[in-house]
Design a protein around this motif. Structure first.
Motif: not given
Length: 537
Positions: A223-227
């Motif tokens: 989820l962090a990669i996609m923000g």
């Protein structure tokens, strides 16, 4: 009489003047391939002929720098989801070098000039109208592509000035959703270059809020990669600790991020990592890139010539938007056709509304749904308030009909709150006999995925939409009053309102994020294949 010594400077000056004059004449004269171009123009297609007519027969591609800059511009078409190799930029540079080498003929150069211009016009048409003909991949397609003609004088000036990106920008759809899709494509390609995102292991048991599980760190990274939430990016990369020090805890902030992900992918928003959510999280970035490219092509089909006020039905997004003349936008949820009874893509105009409609069972529904029910139990007719009529409209006794061979009987449902069409229908001409209407099954609007109809579009709050249409077209009618009277009547709009039914599996939201929808009608694969198919040489 001047001496020989005195004549020498005069003779030299005369020769120099003659040389300069000859050079100036040569500069103004058309190059040798111009005659060859003019000889071939009658054989060319209209746009190519018109392009050279604008240029008064002048060649466009003599200069090596012009061709090199054009080839560089062609390589940027991947930012629109097109394949630059379709336009063979390297081959253009090589061919130009060959035809301007020693020993080439004006005819060779003329052929090259025509070919390079043909590539330019092809690329511009693809940017403007799409590479793929929608009629070839969707037999139910009914949306004319209303792109304006190419501005050939501006294109000619752009070629002479080496401003190819300017020509490309003028050809692209100017609507903001198109630029948002391009920006999204660039973002997802950047993620792909960085290695994509991690995959969650396939597990039968769901991950629930508060659980302690080894998949949680992977989920947080995904989820962090996609923000999905800026706080998630901060947690991962800035070392901000969560309130629960165990990184395996599926905590509140991560649950909220998952809910946002679910909402943007039209999943049930419950924060639970079940099979559907896990599957959506594990879609590879390459597939998301393909999905964006496919929808950029759909945008090139649609986002031209849109009226200031119109109704837009977003089939795969299960929503409807009415862009009103005053600039306001009314939006609501819809129910669309099931995968085996698809809502078609089309463009038409809403011309009249039916209030307190009756419902005549369409042939497909009669054959596939109603007759099997009646054959099992004649009480099906009374349960659904269906009258049996002859083709002339005469009332028939259901007990006297051979329901295994009923002939041309008509089944009609009386008007009322339980009528399948509800209290109002918005009608527009089309070959599929679909329309927008009310429904007694209001509970379906609470679902995230809403493909339950037989092709028509059920609209939540459609009575409000009907009143807006009356008000905005100057039609003197009050929906609530007329509905309360219970009388079936048709009311024509004083001015028809355009309506577009279209299929998007990626929606660029105004905040710049992309909303990915399930491909409920499985249309993406055929379009992607056609988009990737090389152009004929």
């Amino acid at each position: 009489m001047p001496s020989a010594i005195g004549l020498k400077p005069l003779i030299l000056a005369g020769v120099m003047a003659l040389s300069l004059a000859t050079a100036a004449l040569a500069e103004d004269a058309p190059p040798p391939q111009a005659d060859s171009l003019l000889e071939r123009l009658d054989e060319q297609e209209g746009a190519l002929r018109d392009f050279y007519a604008v240029r008064e027969g002048r060649p466009a591609w003599q200069d090596v720098a012009t061709v090199a800059d054009f080839a560089a511009a062609l390589r940027t078409l991947d930012t629109d989801g097109l394949n630059p190799l379709d336009y063979r930029p390297d081959a253009l540079v090589t061919a130009h070098r060959q035809v301007y080498a020693e020993g080439s003929t004006p005819a060779d150069r003329a052929r090259f000039d025509l070919q390079a211009s043909r590539v330019l016009l092809t690329a511009l048409r693809h940017l403007q109208r799409g590479k793929v003909d929608p009629y070839r991949i969707d037999p139910d397609w009914e949306v004319p592509i209303e792109a304006p003609p190419l501005d050939l004088p501006a294109i000619s000036r752009a070629v002479d000035a080496h401003r190819f990106e300017q020509a490309f920008a003028a050809a692209r759809p100017s609507a903001p959703p198109y630029e948002r899709l391009r920006a999204g494509l660039a973002r997802y390609r950047h993620i792909e270059r960085q290695g994509g995102w991690p995959m969650l292991p396939l597990r039968p048991e769901p991950l629930r809020p508060g659980d302690l599980h080894e998949d949680v760190p992977l989920l947080r990274e995904r989820l962090a990669i996609m923000g999905e939430l800026e706080v998630m990016v901060a947690d991962l990369f800035a070392g901000v600790e969560s309130r629960d020090t165990d990184p395996r805890r599926y905590d509140e902030r991560l649950v909220e991020a998952v809910k946002e992900f679910q909402q943007r992918h039209l999943l049930e928003v419950d924060g639970i990592i079940g099979p559907q959510t896990r599957e959506a999280l594990n879609v590879p970035v390459s597939r998301r890139i393909d999905q964006i490219r496919v929808n950029l092509e759909r945008a090139r089909w649609l986002l031209h010539g849109l009226p200031d006020s119109f109704v837009l039905v977003d089939i795969a997004g299960y929503r409807i938007s009415y862009f009103r003349p005053d600039g306001d936008v009314w939006r609501s949820r819809i129910v669309v056709g099931r995968p085996y009874r698809r809502t078609p893509s089309l463009r038409s105009r809403i011309t009249y509304l039916t209030l307190n409609p009756t419902w005549t069972v369409p042939p497909t529904i009669l054959r596939e749904d109603v007759l099997p029910g009646v054959r099992r139990d004649l009480g099906y007719l009374w349960e659904h308030d269906l009258m049996v009529l002859s083709p002339s409209g005469q009332r028939l006794d259901p007990r006297e009909v051979n329901w295994w061979h009923p002939g041309n009987v008509i089944l009609r449902q009386r008007s009322g709150p339980q009528n399948a069409l509800g209290r109002v229908v918005l009608r527009f001409p089309n070959d599929h006999l679909v329309y927008l209407h009310d429904t007694p099954a209001q509970g379906l609007f609470a679902r995230e995925q809403r493909a339950f109809s037989s092709g028509c579009i059920r609209v939540q709050g459609v009575l409000q939409l009907a009143q807006y249409l009356f008000d905005d077209t100057g039609t003197p009618a009050h929906v609530a009053t007329l509905v309360s009277e219970g009388v079936t009547r048709n009311i024509s709009l004083e001015r028809p309102v355009p309506v577009i039914l279209h299929y998007w599996t990626v929606d660029p939201s105004e905040d710049g994020r992309l909303v990915f929808r399930p491909d409920i009608y499985e249309r993406d694969a055929a379009l992607r294949e056609a988009l990737d198919r090389p152009l004929p040489r």
